[in-house]
Each structure stands twice: as C-alpha cells, then as structure tokens.
Design an enzyme around this catalytic site. Structure first.
Site, PDB file in Angstrom:
ATOM      1  CE  LYS A 168      29.692  21.502 -39.949  1.00  0.00           C
ATOM      2  NZ  LYS A 168      29.756  22.002 -38.656  1.00  0.00           N
ATOM      3  N   GLY A 229      26.843  21.019 -29.459  1.00  0.00           N
ATOM      4  CA  GLY A 229      27.352  21.449 -28.098  1.00  0.00           C
ATOM      5  C   GLY A 229      26.796  20.696 -27.057  1.00  0.00           C
ATOM      6  CB  ALA A 255      26.634  18.189 -33.783  1.00  0.00           C
ATOM      7  N   GLY A 256      27.723  16.631 -31.154  1.00  0.00           N
ATOM      8  CA  GLY A 256      27.142  15.795 -29.941  1.00  0.00           C
ATOM      9  C   GLY A 256      28.115  14.995 -29.476  1.00  0.00           C
ATOM     10  CG  ASN A 277      34.397  24.019 -31.302  1.00  0.00           C
ATOM     11  OD1 ASN A 277      35.679  24.366 -31.963  1.00  0.00           O
ATOM     12  ND2 ASN A 277      33.815  24.904 -30.635  1.00  0.00           N
ATOM     13  CB  THR A 278      31.518  21.978 -27.559  1.00  0.00           C
ATOM     14  OG1 THR A 278      31.106  22.941 -28.512  1.00  0.00           O
ATOM     15  CG2 THR A 278      31.215  22.357 -25.921  1.00  0.00           C
TER      16      THR A 278
END
Length: 325
Positions: A168, A229, A255-256, A277-278
C-alpha cells in the site's frame, strides 16, 4: 570500528558481517531487513557482507502501521479474500488486543508499517509473534512517509524483510491533514510498478487522478473517505460513486470511517472494501467494534447487491387500498 545503527553510533572490537552483527545484538535475521549505506542487503548475502568503519545501517521490522467466499470474493491482484474488511495494526494497547480484534473482524489482510527495530531490547515482542503472516496477508504500507523517496525506500525494505510485493502506497502532504500528496504519489506508483510491485494506492477522491493511477497499473484504488483518523465518515459520496463506476480494479475506501454506519455507507456506494484502523483501535472496546465492523461491511455489500428501493417524494402505502372496508 564504529557503525551507526538506526541513527545511533555503536563501537565494535572486530570486523563483523551482517549476520554476525545481528546475532551479536540479539536480532533474528528472519524477522528484519537491513539497509547499508542506503543500499538494501539481501538476506542471502548477510554472511558475506562485511561491515566497515563508518557504515550506516537501518534495521527495520513490521509493527502495528478465513476462507474466501466463493460466491462473492474480493479479488486483489488475483488473491481471493472472503472478507471485504481490511484493518490496521496501529494504536492498539498491545499486540494481543490487535490479534483479538483481527479475529473478531474476520479480516484476512492487515496493513503493517515498517519501523526501526528496538536495539535496546531485541527480545521485545514483534508483530509477527502475534499475527502470523502465514495466516494473514501482510500489506506493508508507507505510513508516515511525506516524500516519494521515503516511500520508495520503505517499500523496498519491506519487500526485503518479508518478500511481499503487494503493498500500500501513501505519500502524505502534511502532518495536520495527512492528505495524499498526489503528484509524488503518481511518480512513486510508476516507479514501484516498473520495479515489480503490486500497488494499492491511497489517494484523493478525484476521479480523474484515480483513473490515471488505474491506467498506470495500480491493482486497487483507495480514495479517502475523510482525513486519516478523523472518524468523520464518507464526506464526498458523489465522487466515491463516480470512482466506483469508472474503475475496473477494486475500489477500497481508506481513512475516515468512524463507526459501523460509515462502513455500511461506503459499501452501499458500491465500494469493494473498506480499510480502517482508528475506528477499531480507538473504540472503547476494540474487539466489539471489530465485530460490528465485520457485520457492517457485510450488510452494506448485501444492500448494494440487492439494489435499494426507489426514493419517492410522497408516501406509498405498503398494503393495497383495493377492497378496503
């Protein structure tokens, strides 16, 4: 003899080759990659590569950055995945929590960052000790890279560390937004593809740039839903849908995502998968949230395949009015 290892000068009494050095500082050569004076040292040459006074070494490893469903697999560069959820390996309390969340999510692919090994404690836990790369697909990424050159160095080290060519790519613009720096992303992608890498690319939600990346040969397009994040959810569904409609390779929102409904929205737009992830690691109960995300992605995919009902301006009774008493 003085050698600089991961930015720290260290003194050694006698000449050493790379294999001897790793053994002396207590590192397993199978779990690390070595760069000497900006040149990667192949594992096959550890025993014959003699180090000299003044050499600069970088020693890195991976840290925390099912069975395919035959009816509706996610296919990335010929690899079939039953789960359309990809999760990260950062921000967890420890590797054990990460492992439990991964199991609960049902994900088969995890992103991993490349970082310097801990020379002060070579026996410190490593990601590979908890998450088996033979069971899960490791996806090395360039998290934290703000230039094309840093991204290229990182992924070349990653390939040396574990032999992975599916990677990635992300080249970030600044620390505040972590928005992709697209010109350098395009340049890095072109170099990596020519070098034999299979590139999944984090990018802006610009349909034209996404098309350029696909035409270049990227194996998956990964537009951001919102800043990394942030947990803001899908901020530009119109562009995401346009990217989905034009793409022949998988489109994975990256993301987001903040909660399960965000993941469902992404899948209902027709995305092939979601990377997060977050949203999991930062939840009050990461393992429970991982389980919620698993079901959210499945629900969104099924809703997309089913086709939603048409929106109407006025009410439409569910029961027929004919024969009403």
């Amino acid at each position: 003899m003085q050698i600089t290892i991961n930015g720290e000068a260290q003194n050694f009494d006698a000449a050493l080759n790379v294999e001897q050095l790793l053994g002396q500082i207590g590192l397993d050569h199978r779990k690390v990659a070595v760069e000497r004076n900006l040149e990667i040292v192949p594992k096959s040459r550890y025993g014959e590569t003699v180090l000299g006074d003044g050499d600069k070494l970088e020693i890195v490893h991976f840290i925390g950055g099912g069975t395919p469903d035959d009816d509706d697999p996610l296919v990335i560069d010929g690899r079939k995945l039953g789960s359309r959820l990809i999760i990260g390996t950062g921000k967890y309390a420890d590797y054990e929590q990460n492992r439990l969340a991964l199991e609960a999510s049902g994900a088969e692919m995890v992103t991993v960052a490349v970082r310097r090994v801990n020379l002060t404690d070579p026996n410190a836990p490593m990601l590979m000790d908890s998450i088996d790369p033979k069971k899960y697909i490791y996806l090395p990424n360039t998290a934290g890279c703000f230039t094309k050159d840093d991204a290229l160095r990182t992924l070349r080290l990653a390939r040396e560390a574990g032999g992975w060519d599916l990677v990635k790519l992300e080249v970030l613009g600044d620390e505040k937004s972590l928005y992709p720096r697209m010109i350098q992303t395009l340049e890095a992608a072109e170099i990596l593809i020519a070098d034999g890498f299979k590139v999944m690319v984090y990018c802006s939600d610009d349909p034209m740039l996404c098309k350029d990346l696909e035409d270049m040969g990227c194996v998956a397009i990964m537009p951001l839903g919102a800043p990394i994040g942030s947990g803001l959810g899908i901020q530009n569904p119109v562009n995401i849908r346009m990217i989905v409609e034009q793409s022949r390779v998988p489109v994975i929102v990256d993301a987001g995502v903040g909660t399960a409904s965000d993941a469902t929205v992404a899948m209902e737009l027709g995305c092939d998968g979601v990377l997060m992830n977050t949203a999991i690691a930062g939840a009050g109960d990461p393992v429970r949230m991982a389980r919620a995300m698993k079901h959210a992605v499945i629900a969104g995919r099924q809703a997309y395949l089913a086709g939603r009902m048409a929106k109407k301006m006025y009410a439409d009774p569910s029961s027929p009015l004919a024969g009403l008493i």
